[in-house]
Design an enzyme around this catalytic site. Structure first.
Site, PDB file in Angstrom:
ATOM      1  N   ILE A  24       0.806  -1.225   0.000  1.00 50.68           N
ATOM      2  CA  ILE A  24       0.000   0.000   0.000  1.00 50.68           C
ATOM      3  C   ILE A  24       0.837   1.272   0.000  1.00 50.68           C
ATOM      4  O   ILE A  24       0.291   2.368  -0.101  1.00 50.68           O
ATOM      5  CB  ILE A  24      -0.976   0.027   1.205  1.00 50.68           C
ATOM      6  N   GLY A  25       2.150   1.142   0.110  1.00 49.36           N
ATOM      7  CA  GLY A  25       2.953   2.359   0.087  1.00 49.36           C
ATOM      8  C   GLY A  25       4.423   2.062   0.268  1.00 49.36           C
ATOM      9  O   GLY A  25       4.836   0.920   0.485  1.00 49.36           O
ATOM     10  N   GLU A  26       5.214   3.116   0.155  1.00 48.82           N
ATOM     11  CA  GLU A  26       6.648   2.992   0.396  1.00 48.82           C
ATOM     12  C   GLU A  26       7.184   4.321   0.859  1.00 48.82           C
ATOM     13  O   GLU A  26       6.636   5.385   0.561  1.00 48.82           O
ATOM     14  CB  GLU A  26       7.389   2.537  -0.856  1.00 48.82           C
ATOM     15  N   GLY A  27       8.244   4.261   1.647  1.00 51.75           N
ATOM     16  CA  GLY A  27       8.896   5.468   2.130  1.00 51.75           C
ATOM     17  C   GLY A  27      10.374   5.399   1.821  1.00 51.75           C
ATOM     18  O   GLY A  27      10.838   4.519   1.083  1.00 51.75           O
ATOM     19  N   GLY A  28      11.121   6.309   2.412  1.00 53.38           N
ATOM     20  CA  GLY A  28      12.544   6.354   2.114  1.00 53.38           C
ATOM     21  C   GLY A  28      13.311   5.164   2.666  1.00 53.38           C
ATOM     22  O   GLY A  28      14.433   4.889   2.244  1.00 53.38           O
ATOM     23  N   GLY A  30      11.637   1.922   3.465  1.00 52.10           N
ATOM     24  CA  GLY A  30      10.978   0.630   3.415  1.00 52.10           C
ATOM     25  C   GLY A  30       9.616   0.673   2.759  1.00 52.10           C
ATOM     26  O   GLY A  30       9.125   1.725   2.340  1.00 52.10           O
ATOM     27  N   VAL A  32       5.377  -0.561   2.819  1.00 42.86           N
ATOM     28  CA  VAL A  32       4.261  -0.736   3.744  1.00 42.86           C
ATOM     29  C   VAL A  32       3.232  -1.640   3.089  1.00 42.86           C
ATOM     30  O   VAL A  32       2.879  -1.453   1.917  1.00 42.86           O
ATOM     31  CB  VAL A  32       3.608   0.617   4.125  1.00 42.86           C
ATOM     32  N   ASP A 143      10.084  15.331   9.387  1.00 48.74           N
ATOM     33  CA  ASP A 143       9.757  15.003   7.987  1.00 48.74           C
ATOM     34  C   ASP A 143       8.286  15.275   7.698  1.00 48.74           C
ATOM     35  O   ASP A 143       7.571  14.415   7.190  1.00 48.74           O
ATOM     36  CB  ASP A 143      10.097  13.542   7.696  1.00 48.74           C
TER      37      ASP A 143
END
Length: 493
Positions: A24-28, A30, A32, A143
């Site tokens: 469902i998502g990604e960040g800097g 990892g 999700v 952030d």
């Protein structure tokens, strides 16, 4: 896009409990995933996977440590944590927040979100930043950007991704690691100083400027005012300018200070027109009334407040929260013609009464339809109602005055003490100044307003007016209040 591989995919099971459904998502740092809980059928969680190089596994552990110790309705709860495995993969299991990111919402609106939405978002973000900054040591988020803010279907803020949050140590020359998102991070996060509470305030200013310019700018630079939308509240523009000062000492120094300026601006310059209406960024002055125990007159107090506000505001509503509440239905049966008693909204003396309102109704009611809204939250029973209470400009707790019910007061004040909230008022029905002073001492000096015995909330006395004046002194200056008069005992419209 992240280049690192993932160990998870749809159908994977983590810890013999969490079945992965989809990414469902990604960040800097990892990815999700959404996961089903095998132990709690029907329950879903967000699973954050992080991969760290050797020696860096402490980052995800630090994020877990930060979140586990927090308790706030705008922050995700952590229910499980898997430490880094031999390959460096770690997993954080947290609340799954239904909705979309603020970035997605802004994009969906073509960049043009309303001033009232911007004001409401600023209010909520300042509340949660204030909570983080008041921890010991203070937690600096670092952030604050649109993709790290979730928005529920009711437009309630949830702050996510604490991957680079840190505890403020003080006396440190500069951040050892420069982290943050270019355009939203404060200058000191790129070197030249240690980030502190004021760094988050810069991020808030960047976020607000981003919305005020319809997504075109997040840094204050020469000529930036030409990008700010027409009709933007000048008080907010001025506030954003100061939030975006390059030097931390030139910005506001705390979230509480910014929140105070924001709320003062909300009601400034609107000394009232012929209708007595006050100007507002947010569209509504919100009073939320919560009872420390059942049966102590919360609805009674709400009616008094709504009719008091009608003397200074043109459009006023009183809203009964909770689909099982019956008080407004009983009032409607007396005050409204039988042919209209099926309607959820009815009117008494020009005030709109909304019975059995769901939480999803509140956003539309606060979107500018009314100048002032009183939320009847009923007795304190669970945390679901606290969200509206913490977001209100005028939060009021109705307490029993009897000595033997002091435990009820202690229970609710202990629950509320976990969250910072300026301007909270305690109301004490059927009491006098002496009883209010004694209660105030027990509550550590909190403001306690005595309410006189009043069998009919539609019948006012000078003592009642004086009590309401105390509760609303911060938002309705004495010189702007219209002359008072008693309401007729018969209150059909």
């Amino acid at each position: 896009m992240l280049k690192q591989p993932s160990k998870l995919s749809p159908g994977s099971v983590l810890g013999e409990r969490y079945e992965i459904l989809t990414r469902i998502g990604e960040g800097g740092m990892g990815y999700v995933y959404l996961a089903d809980d095998a132990k709690l059928p029907g329950k879903q969680w967000a699973v954050k996977e992080s991969l760290h190089a050797e020696g860096q596994a402490g980052h995800v552990q630090a994020e877990a440590d930060v979140l586990i110790g927090l308790n706030h309705p705008m922050l995700p709860g952590i229910i499980d944590f898997f430490k880094p495995d031999p390959d460096g993969y770690a997993y954080l299991i947290m609340d799954y927040i239904h909705g979309q990111t603020l970035e997605q919402f802004i994009r969906g609106e073509g960049g043009q979100v309303s001033n009232s939405f911007i004001f409401a978002a600023a209010n909520q973000l300042l509340e949660v930043l204030g909570y983080l900054h008041q921890q010991t040591p203070a937690i600096i988020y670092r952030d604050l950007k649109p993709s790290n803010i979730m928005l529920t279907p009711d437009h309630l803020i949830r702050l996510v991704d604490f991957g680079i949050a840190r505890s403020y140590k003080g006396l440190q020359g500069e951040d050892t690691v420069k982290l943050g998102t270019i355009g939203f991070a404060a200058p000191e996060q790129y070197g030249g100083g240690e980030s502190d509470e004021r760094s988050d305030l810069y991020g808030l200013g960047a976020l607000l400027l981003y919305m005020l310019t319809n997504g075109r700018a997040s840094e204050w630079r020469p000529g930036i005012k030409s990008f700010i939308r027409e009709g933007a509240p000048p008080e907010m523009v001025s506030m954003v300018r100061r939030l975006l000062e390059q030097q931390p000492q030139d910005r506001y120094q705390s979230a509480a200070e910014v929140l105070r300026v924001l709320r003062e601006s909300q009601h400034s310059g609107g000394g009232g027109s012929s209708s007595g209406r006050f100007s507002s960024f947010s569209g509504s002055l919100v009073t939320a009334v919560l009872g420390a125990a059942p049966g102590i007159g919360v609805t009674h107090c709400c009616i008094m407040m709504a009719h008091y506000l009608a003397k200074s505001f043109k459009r006023v509503a009183i809203v009964e929260m909770g689909l099982k509440s019956t008080a407004f239905k009983q009032i409607q049966e007396i005050a409204v013609d039988a042919s209209r008693q099926h309607e959820r909204k009815f009117v008494i003396q020009g005030i709109d009464y909304w019975r059995q309102a769901a939480r999803s109704d509140i956003i539309s009611l606060l979107a500018g339809s009314y100048d002032a809204v009183v939320l009847d939250l009923g007795a304190y029973r669970d945390s679901d109602r606290l969200e509206e209470f913490f977001r209100a400009q005028i939060p009021v707790v109705v307490c029993p005055s009897a000595e033997w019910r002091w435990k009820d007061v202690q229970a609710v004040t202990q629950a509320l003490s976990r969250y910072s909230q300026p301007g909270r008022v305690y109301a004490l029905p059927c009491s006098d100044e002496g009883e209010a002073e004694r209660m105030s001492r027990k509550l550590g000096g909190s403001q306690v307003v005595p309410l006189p015995l009043l069998k009919d909330p539609f019948q006012y006395t000078d003592t009642t007016r004086q009590a309401m004046d105390q509760i609303y002194a911060a938002v309705i200056p004495a010189g702007t209040r219209r002359p008072w008069f008693s309401f007729a005992k018969r209150w059909m419209h």
